[in-house]
Design a protein around this motif. Structure first.
Motif, PDB file in Angstrom:
ATOM      1  N   GLY A 154       0.826  -1.197   0.000  1.00 25.50           N
ATOM      2  CA  GLY A 154       0.000   0.000   0.000  1.00 25.50           C
ATOM      3  C   GLY A 154       0.860   1.247   0.000  1.00 25.50           C
ATOM      4  N   GLU A 155       0.293   2.365   0.481  1.00 21.43           N
ATOM      5  CA  GLU A 155       1.053   3.593   0.617  1.00 21.43           C
ATOM      6  C   GLU A 155       1.988   3.492   1.819  1.00 21.43           C
ATOM      7  OE1 GLU A 155      -2.671   6.440  -0.858  1.00 21.43           O
ATOM      8  OE2 GLU A 155      -2.017   6.434   1.237  1.00 21.43           O
ATOM      9  N   HIS A 156       3.074   4.260   1.772  1.00 23.94           N
ATOM     10  CA  HIS A 156       4.024   4.287   2.877  1.00 23.94           C
ATOM     11  C   HIS A 156       4.070   5.695   3.467  1.00 23.94           C
ATOM     12  CE1 HIS A 156       5.166   0.449   1.248  1.00 23.94           C
ATOM     13  NE2 HIS A 156       6.065   0.274   2.182  1.00 23.94           N
ATOM     14  N   TRP A 157       3.700   5.798   4.731  1.00 26.62           N
ATOM     15  CA  TRP A 157       3.705   7.058   5.460  1.00 26.62           C
ATOM     16  C   TRP A 157       4.724   6.972   6.589  1.00 26.62           C
ATOM     17  CZ3 TRP A 157      -0.320  11.064   5.124  1.00 26.62           C
ATOM     18  CH2 TRP A 157      -1.232  10.826   4.084  1.00 26.62           C
ATOM     19  N   ALA A 158       5.396   8.080   6.898  1.00 26.26           N
ATOM     20  CA  ALA A 158       6.367   8.087   7.994  1.00 26.26           C
ATOM     21  C   ALA A 158       6.753   9.511   8.326  1.00 26.26           C
ATOM     22  CB  ALA A 158       7.616   7.283   7.621  1.00 26.26           C
ATOM     23  N   LYS A 159       7.464   9.679   9.431  1.00 23.03           N
ATOM     24  CA  LYS A 159       8.106  10.947   9.753  1.00 23.03           C
ATOM     25  C   LYS A 159       9.507  10.910   9.139  1.00 23.03           C
ATOM     26  CE  LYS A 159       5.907  11.943  14.216  1.00 23.03           C
ATOM     27  NZ  LYS A 159       6.185  12.247  15.645  1.00 23.03           N
ATOM     28  N   PRO A 160       9.851  11.875   8.305  1.00 23.59           N
ATOM     29  CA  PRO A 160      11.168  11.851   7.658  1.00 23.59           C
ATOM     30  C   PRO A 160      12.325  11.716   8.637  1.00 23.59           C
ATOM     31  CG  PRO A 160       9.779  13.496   6.626  1.00 23.59           C
ATOM     32  CD  PRO A 160       9.020  13.002   7.827  1.00 23.59           C
ATOM     33  N   ASP A 161      12.223  12.363   9.828  1.00 24.66           N
ATOM     34  CA  ASP A 161      13.344  12.315  10.766  1.00 24.66           C
ATOM     35  C   ASP A 161      13.444  10.983  11.496  1.00 24.66           C
ATOM     36  OD1 ASP A 161      11.127  12.585  12.382  1.00 24.66           O
ATOM     37  OD2 ASP A 161      11.861  14.327  13.497  1.00 24.66           O
ATOM     38  N   GLU A 162      12.461  10.076  11.279  1.00 28.05           N
ATOM     39  CA  GLU A 162      12.526   8.752  11.910  1.00 28.05           C
ATOM     40  C   GLU A 162      12.987   7.670  10.931  1.00 28.05           C
ATOM     41  OE1 GLU A 162       9.061   9.431  15.316  1.00 28.05           O
ATOM     42  OE2 GLU A 162       8.620   8.190  13.564  1.00 28.05           O
ATOM     43  N   MET A 163      13.262   8.073   9.688  1.00 31.85           N
ATOM     44  CA  MET A 163      13.729   7.120   8.697  1.00 31.85           C
ATOM     45  C   MET A 163      15.249   6.942   8.826  1.00 31.85           C
ATOM     46  SD  MET A 163      11.111   6.048   7.066  1.00 31.85           S
ATOM     47  CE  MET A 163      11.693   5.408   5.498  1.00 31.85           C
ATOM     48  N   PRO A 164      15.839   5.777   8.485  1.00 31.04           N
ATOM     49  CA  PRO A 164      15.149   4.628   7.883  1.00 31.04           C
ATOM     50  C   PRO A 164      14.569   3.631   8.888  1.00 31.04           C
ATOM     51  CG  PRO A 164      17.499   4.236   7.899  1.00 31.04           C
ATOM     52  CD  PRO A 164      17.311   5.606   8.474  1.00 31.04           C
ATOM     53  N   LEU A 165      14.886   3.766  10.180  1.00 36.88           N
ATOM     54  CA  LEU A 165      14.401   2.787  11.147  1.00 36.88           C
ATOM     55  C   LEU A 165      12.881   2.710  11.151  1.00 36.88           C
ATOM     56  CD1 LEU A 165      14.827   0.795  13.497  1.00 36.88           C
ATOM     57  CD2 LEU A 165      14.922   2.776  15.036  1.00 36.88           C
ATOM     58  N   GLY A 166      12.241   3.861  11.068  1.00 40.64           N
ATOM     59  CA  GLY A 166      10.791   3.881  11.116  1.00 40.64           C
ATOM     60  C   GLY A 166      10.279   4.263  12.494  1.00 40.64           C
ATOM     61  N   PRO A 167       8.980   4.097  12.705  1.00 40.77           N
ATOM     62  CA  PRO A 167       8.086   3.236  11.931  1.00 40.77           C
ATOM     63  C   PRO A 167       7.616   3.843  10.609  1.00 40.77           C
ATOM     64  CG  PRO A 167       6.865   4.315  13.663  1.00 40.77           C
ATOM     65  CD  PRO A 167       8.303   4.694  13.870  1.00 40.77           C
ATOM     66  N   ILE A 168       7.275   2.937   9.695  1.00 41.69           N
ATOM     67  CA  ILE A 168       6.570   3.272   8.470  1.00 41.69           C
ATOM     68  C   ILE A 168       5.149   2.760   8.639  1.00 41.69           C
ATOM     69  CG2 ILE A 168       6.411   2.882   5.984  1.00 41.69           C
ATOM     70  CD1 ILE A 168       9.465   2.381   6.050  1.00 41.69           C
ATOM     71  N   TYR A 169       4.170   3.605   8.315  1.00 44.38           N
ATOM     72  CA  TYR A 169       2.764   3.253   8.459  1.00 44.38           C
ATOM     73  C   TYR A 169       2.203   2.910   7.079  1.00 44.38           C
ATOM     74  CZ  TYR A 169       3.692   5.672  12.828  1.00 44.38           C
ATOM     75  OH  TYR A 169       4.251   6.062  14.024  1.00 44.38           O
ATOM     76  N   GLY A 170       1.753   1.671   6.903  1.00 40.44           N
ATOM     77  CA  GLY A 170       1.155   1.253   5.640  1.00 40.44           C
ATOM     78  C   GLY A 170      -0.311   1.628   5.611  1.00 40.44           C
ATOM     79  N   VAL A 171      -0.734   2.284   4.535  1.00 41.70           N
ATOM     80  CA  VAL A 171      -2.111   2.768   4.424  1.00 41.70           C
ATOM     81  C   VAL A 171      -2.671   2.351   3.073  1.00 41.70           C
ATOM     82  CG1 VAL A 171      -3.578   4.819   4.339  1.00 41.70           C
ATOM     83  CG2 VAL A 171      -1.651   4.733   5.943  1.00 41.70           C
ATOM     84  N   LEU A 172      -3.904   1.870   3.065  1.00 46.34           N
ATOM     85  CA  LEU A 172      -4.597   1.547   1.823  1.00 46.34           C
ATOM     86  C   LEU A 172      -6.042   1.998   1.943  1.00 46.34           C
ATOM     87  CD1 LEU A 172      -4.429   0.100  -0.977  1.00 46.34           C
ATOM     88  CD2 LEU A 172      -5.435  -1.877   0.176  1.00 46.34           C
ATOM     89  N   ASP A 173      -6.515   2.745   0.955  1.00 46.60           N
ATOM     90  CA  ASP A 173      -7.894   3.233   0.957  1.00 46.60           C
ATOM     91  C   ASP A 173      -8.236   3.928   2.265  1.00 46.60           C
ATOM     92  OD1 ASP A 173      -8.378   2.239  -1.605  1.00 46.60           O
ATOM     93  OD2 ASP A 173      -9.031   0.291  -0.832  1.00 46.60           O
TER      94      ASP A 173
END
Length: 389
Positions: A154-173
């Protein structure tokens, strides 16, 4: 997946009055929707209200005019945010935002849009399921790749300053489907710990249904170093494999579902993910794309292998192979198979001679020998499914 109409907090209808992608993958071309995106969505008094998949339960939830009202207590109890009532309880301040309230069935209710705005939520309406879904992510979270649906994610949402560790939030519809962390391989080698990593703290979170831990030996766009991707999914594996893919239900010769297959692109290559059960334990089965769809459950109606280039059969045949020739399915001791198979030469674009749309998949009773023309001596057809047109 259900057809939904995303309505952000500035939306209308019921609610009216570059960072690189985290994963390499080419979305499957999606066919045009027949219904216009502004089709009105009707929501009734009995609609279910979900925040990040967690239900807001109250008999006070109700429709009034063109607005939907939700129990303030039931909604705010899902958050670790301050709630301050006025003396007459005709208004409430939630997370610093003040809104009017109405008493229904002994409970104070507020407009769902006001409650959503107080936590920077995004609202999606599903008229068929009669659901109102509010997506609430931590403040500062952005869409890393707007307009892109990564296959099986799906889509990948995150806070840029928390990358690359994440978290990355997966979103669909407009719905939360996974939470992901990316941990460098050298961190494990060096024994490095990651403590108090951010996540859904203070926000409602759905139940984790499954977890995938995938090794990325050379990394991928967004994190070009060897690492592990850790996905906590809030949906089933089959639901996951329906995202941005061409999905096929696999039925046996009695028209009973035994599994599914999902085609999708990774870079320039097309792959098919196959998950099935009820096959002969510790066996191998020929697996092919056939030229015709299966009609009325008759597996023989699928015709021969998909072979638009007029070649001979077999990946080991010097005069081959058919585009529909694929690796054998290797079944475990429990009769189950799970495989990711490359399918070179085919495309998921419509109208091309090598497009798989409108074809079918067939599982054979025995192993394909990889060279015998026309079908590899793979035996009878025991299961299959139609690839959508």
């Amino acid at each position: 997946m259900k057809k939904m109409i995303p309505l952000f907090t500035s939306g209308a209808l019921l609610l009216s009055s570059g960072l690189a992608a985290a994963h390499e993958g080419t979305p499957v071309p999606q066919k045009a929707e027949k219904a216009p995106v502004n089709t009105p969505v009707k929501i009734g008094n009995a609609a279910k209200v979900l925040v990040n998949g967690v239900e807001v339960k109250s008999k006070a939830n109700h429709m009034e005019g063109d607005k939907y009202y939700v129990s303030v207590e039931a909604y705010t109890d899902l958050f670790d945010r301050p709630v301050i009532w006025s003396a007459d309880k005709k208004s409430v301040t939630f997370n610093g935002k003040t809104m009017a309230t109405k008493t229904v069935n002994g409970e104070q209710t507020a407009w769902i849009k006001d409650l959503s705005n107080a936590v920077n939520g995004r609202i999606t309406l599903d008229g068929a399921a009669q659901e109102i879904y509010v997506l609430v992510l931590p403040e500062g979270t952005i869409n890393l790749s707007p307009g892109e649906i990564v296959p099986a994610m799906g889509e990948h949402w995150a806070k840029p300053d928390e990358m690359p560790l994440g978290p990355i939030y997966g979103v669909l519809d407009g719905r939360l489907v996974f939470l992901e962390y990316m941990i460098a391989q050298k961190d494990f080698v060096e024994g490095k710990s990651h403590r108090n990593v951010p996540g859904m703290k203070g926000l409602p979170s759905p139940t984790v249904v499954q977890t995938d831990i995938e090794h990325q030996p050379v990394g991928h766009p967004g994190f070009e170093t060897p690492h592990f991707d850790i996905h906590n999914y809030f949906i089933t594996d089959e639901e996951q494999m329906s995202i941005g893919t061409v999905k096929v239900d696999l039925l046996n010769d009695k028209s009973e579902k035994i599994g599914y297959a999902a085609f999708y692109n990774l870079g320039p290559q097309t792959f098919v993910q196959v998950i099935a059960s009820g096959l002969t334990p510790n066996s191998k089965h020929g697996f092919h794309i056939h030229e015709n769809p299966i009609a009325n459950g008759d597996l023989t109606s699928a015709g021969g292998h998909f072979n638009p280039e007029g070649k001979q059969h077999g990946q080991d045949n010097p005069a081959g192979a058919h585009l529909g020739d694929m690796q054998n399915l290797v079944v475990d001791q429990n009769g189950n198979v799970e495989a990711l198979i490359p399918v070179p030469g085919v495309t998921l674009e419509e109208g091309k001679p090598n497009s798989i749309y409108g074809k079918s998949l067939i599982i054979h009773a025995t192993e394909d020998d990889g060279k015998s023309d026309p079908a590899g001596n793979a035996g009878a057809r025991i299961a299959g499914g139609n690839i959508p047109e």
